[in-house]
Design an enzyme around this catalytic site. Structure first.
Site, PDB file in Angstrom:
ATOM      1  N   SER A 253     -33.175 -17.698 -53.304  1.00 29.52           N
ATOM      2  CA  SER A 253     -33.450 -17.317 -54.742  1.00 29.52           C
ATOM      3  C   SER A 253     -33.437 -18.905 -55.744  1.00 29.52           C
ATOM      4  O   SER A 253     -33.369 -20.442 -54.840  1.00 29.52           O
ATOM      5  CB  SER A 253     -33.232 -16.690 -55.419  1.00 29.52           C
ATOM      6  OG  SER A 253     -34.300 -16.495 -56.200  1.00 29.52           O
ATOM      7  N   ASP A 468     -42.808 -11.714 -51.127  1.00 28.46           N
ATOM      8  CA  ASP A 468     -42.202 -12.336 -52.550  1.00 28.46           C
ATOM      9  C   ASP A 468     -43.412 -13.689 -53.714  1.00 28.46           C
ATOM     10  O   ASP A 468     -44.234 -13.905 -52.772  1.00 28.46           O
ATOM     11  CB  ASP A 468     -40.750 -12.926 -52.709  1.00 28.46           C
ATOM     12  CG  ASP A 468     -40.587 -13.761 -53.307  1.00 28.46           C
ATOM     13  OD1 ASP A 468     -40.477 -13.166 -54.479  1.00 28.46           O
ATOM     14  OD2 ASP A 468     -39.700 -14.458 -53.321  1.00 28.46           O
ATOM     15  N   HIS A 529     -38.776 -10.375 -51.900  1.00 31.27           N
ATOM     16  CA  HIS A 529     -37.315 -11.625 -52.164  1.00 31.27           C
ATOM     17  C   HIS A 529     -36.582 -11.826 -51.443  1.00 31.27           C
ATOM     18  O   HIS A 529     -36.254 -12.817 -50.917  1.00 31.27           O
ATOM     19  CB  HIS A 529     -37.725 -11.789 -54.062  1.00 31.27           C
ATOM     20  CG  HIS A 529     -36.541 -12.573 -54.543  1.00 31.27           C
ATOM     21  ND1 HIS A 529     -37.778 -14.042 -54.356  1.00 31.27           N
ATOM     22  CD2 HIS A 529     -35.381 -13.336 -54.771  1.00 31.27           C
ATOM     23  CE1 HIS A 529     -36.807 -15.129 -55.467  1.00 31.27           C
ATOM     24  NE2 HIS A 529     -35.365 -14.120 -55.208  1.00 31.27           N
TER      25      HIS A 529
END
Length: 647
Positions: A253, A468, A529
């Protein structure tokens, strides 16, 4: 320092009975020592009792604790606060003395790496036992299958890390702190307002840019590798020579910002050691072998465009926004004074006034904050749809992964077992605010860092789950092309390397990968994600192949100097979305992301029933788990191997 707080703890525990008191217990460490490389840095650690984090093999050593870095250690960077960084280390399942060392860092900014350990790729996972409480089972596809694993909560104030120990009340509904601890607000249930020990929550007492965070992590690793030389890959059995520490760094991330900058600093510090500007006898060379980025936000200038297009044009056939909204979002990115325009203005200001990236030039911070605001307009249409940022297939509130581990980590037995000095929070608003104040996300430089790493012989792997939204795979693919365009030897990345199937096992294809030399981009099918949580076996296989330097498609040995994957020029695989969104669970330690507006209103008025950290409309709605669940708790490992613990 903790002992000095004990009278305060006792006082508040007695005075504020209406609220829930969750002060960490007194901690005793088995080892407290000074770093042999810097006597000002302290390492305090212990071995968690068996069952705390259940591993496949009982003889896998684990260490948890803190590395303390006093104020001004990062000079000339301004650091007038203490940095107490929490770590959790787990040995590899096989041959830990010769196994690789992998560092895992989650993103945020401000997110704890305990997310990675307990929800994604750590050796254990949290499950609910027959009595409703929580324990741990070993994870089949934990990355400890292939590597020694080191999870770091960084920067200061993230997860179990802290600057200074401070008693406070934490409002789970509002996600705010009250100093000193206070009584529960009128009408609110006690479970929603917790008294405990936390960081100061001061945004000035942590890093405010990725560059500063990198320096803290470098000092952390100097302390860790000196305290645990047996896990330093540069120190191997049957030799007295110390080679550069060859490690692997995987980040997720916002780790798309962290990873390249951290790795580039490691390279710079190595150069300073070699030219004498850093003392060789009191520092260790940290040689990075590979950098993996999972659904990373690497460069907004490259990726934000796909935040405009992905909601309308994705491989799931989901048109979350209208074509008009898509065109308006593209306009927000490309227009004069829009996202791309203001990012370039921010970077020009940085190059002129803040090239070291310390975030201490207010005028430049203002310019970069304006860019952040402009870029938020690009994704605004998607967020109005109510679909989840981390999985386009789902609507809010977020149904996966479960937040049971947060309940587990906030039990007194677990906190004592791991030597935690503060209560656990998954994300730090102080850290987020600190990074936001400098516009860190749009400052850039990561593409250049990654290109330089390739030129230095470091393997760079980009790994993206294709469901994602917030860091979608189309943007990640564009990042891989941008890196190749800057690295002299990698311009044939797009023309010579095609997408090959990722063969996970004899019967399953888990994604597609383009690999050319040391650069790879992998699209993981049907993953959101947090890729390892969604597709654990695929994520593990890709991870192992990256750190071993093999063909990511097949796992076969190759000569990376002359390798290019074979396949189509584009990844065209289409996915089938689920018929309906999964039913979410309202976890009281994760109210903002897992609870509906109606449930939040219920909490506000004291309605419903909370059982084992989960909100139910009525107590009768609770269903006890199966009596066959086998799990460990601190001091009590599972009585026999569970079905999820196969090695």
């Amino acid at each position: 320092m903790l002992l000095q707080l004990l009278p305060v703890v006792a006082f508040f525990a007695l005075l504020l009975q209406p609220s829930s008191a969750h002060f960490p217990p007194v901690v005793a460490y088995s080892h407290i020592l000074k770093s042999p490389l810097n006597s000002n840095i302290t390492i305090s650690y212990k071995t968690p009792p068996p069952g705390t984090c259940t591993t496949v093999f009982a003889n896998q050593s684990q260490y948890t604790g803190y590395i303390g870095i006093p104020p001004n250690t990062l000079a000339p960077i301004q650091q007038n606060y203490s940095i107490n960084t929490f770590f959790w280390f787990v040995e590899a399942r096989v041959d830990p003395a010769t196994a690789p060392l992998t560092i895992w860092i989650n993103g945020g900014p401000g997110s704890s790496s305990m997310i990675g350990l307990f929800e994604e790729n750590g050796p254990c996972e949290v499950v609910q036992m027959a009595d409703g409480s929580y324990g741990t089972q070993s994870r089949m596809w934990g990355w400890d299958r292939s590597s020694n694993m080191l999870y770091i909560d960084q920067p200061a104030q993230v997860g179990f890390s802290y600057d200074s120990l401070t008693n406070a009340s934490y409002d789970l509904l509002e996600q705010t702190f009250t100093y000193p601890p206070a009584a529960v607000p009128a009408g609110r249930p006690a479970y929603s307002f917790l008294n405990g020990t936390f960081s100061s929550n001061n945004a000035w007492a942590t890093a405010n840019t990725t560059e500063i965070a990198a320096h803290a992590v470098w000092h952390f690793l100097q302390g860790f590798l000196s305290a645990f030389p047996q896990y330093n890959p540069g120190t191997r059995p049957n030799t007295t020579q110390v080679q550069p520490a060859g490690i692997h760094l995987f980040a997720e991330s916002y780790g798309g910002k962290y990873g390249p900058v951290f790795a580039n600093l490691f390279q710079d510090q190595n150069l300073r050691r070699s030219n004498g500007s850093l003392p060789r006898n009191s520092t260790l060379e940290i040689k990075l072998e590979s950098l993996g980025i999972i659904n990373g936000l690497v460069d907004d200038l490259v990726q934000d465009y796909y935040g405009a297009t992905f909601p309308y044009n994705n491989t799931y056939g989901i048109q979350a926004i209208s074509q008009t909204d898509e065109l308006n979002s593209i306009f927000a990115f490309r227009s004069t004074g829009g996202c791309s325009d203001t990012i370039l203005a921010c970077r020009a200001a940085i190059n002129k006034t803040d090239p070291a990236g310390e975030g201490d030039v207010n005028a430049t911070n203002v310019v970069c904050n304006a860019a952040v605001a402009a870029c938020q307009m690009v994704s605004q249409a998607y967020y109005y749809t109510g679909r989840n940022a981390y999985d386009i297939r789902q609507t809010n509130p977020q149904p996966f992964p479960p937040a049971a581990y947060q309940e587990y980590l906030n039990t007194a037995a677990v906190q004592q077992a791991i030597g935690a000095r503060v209560n656990y929070t998954e994300s730090s608003t102080a850290v987020y605010d600190a990074f936001a104040s400098t516009g860190d996300t749009v400052r850039g430089g990561q593409i250049e860092d990654l290109a330089a790493l390739l030129s230095a012989g470091v393997r760079v792997a980009l790994i993206y789950g294709d469901a994602d939204y917030i860091c979608n795979w189309q943007g990640g693919q564009a990042v891989s092309a941008a890196i190749a365009a800057l690295a002299a030897a990698y311009t044939p990345f797009l023309s010579r390397a095609g997408y090959a199937d990722i063969q996970v096992n004899g019967s399953y294809v888990g994604g597609a990968v383009r690999q050319y030399g040391n650069l790879s981009f992998a699209r993981i099918y049907d993953a959101g994600h947090t890729v390892p949580a969604y597709q654990p076996e695929t994520a593990f296989q890709v991870f192992s192949r990256v750190i071993l330097g093999t063909d990511i498609s097949t796992g076969q040995p190759i000569d990376l100097r002359a390798f290019a994957s074979s396949g189509a020029a584009n990844s065209t695989h289409t996915n089938k979305p689920p018929a309906a969104s999964a039913a979410p669970t309202c976890w009281i330690r994760s109210i903002a992301s897992t609870c509906s507006d109606a449930q939040k209103a219920m909490i506000l008025t004291g309605g419903g029933a909370v059982i084992n950290g989960v909100l139910y409309d009525r107590a009768a709605d609770y269903v006890a788990p199966s009596g066959t669940v086998l799990a460990g708790v601190p001091g009590s490992p599972p009585s026999s191997s569970s079905s999820s613990a196969a090695g």
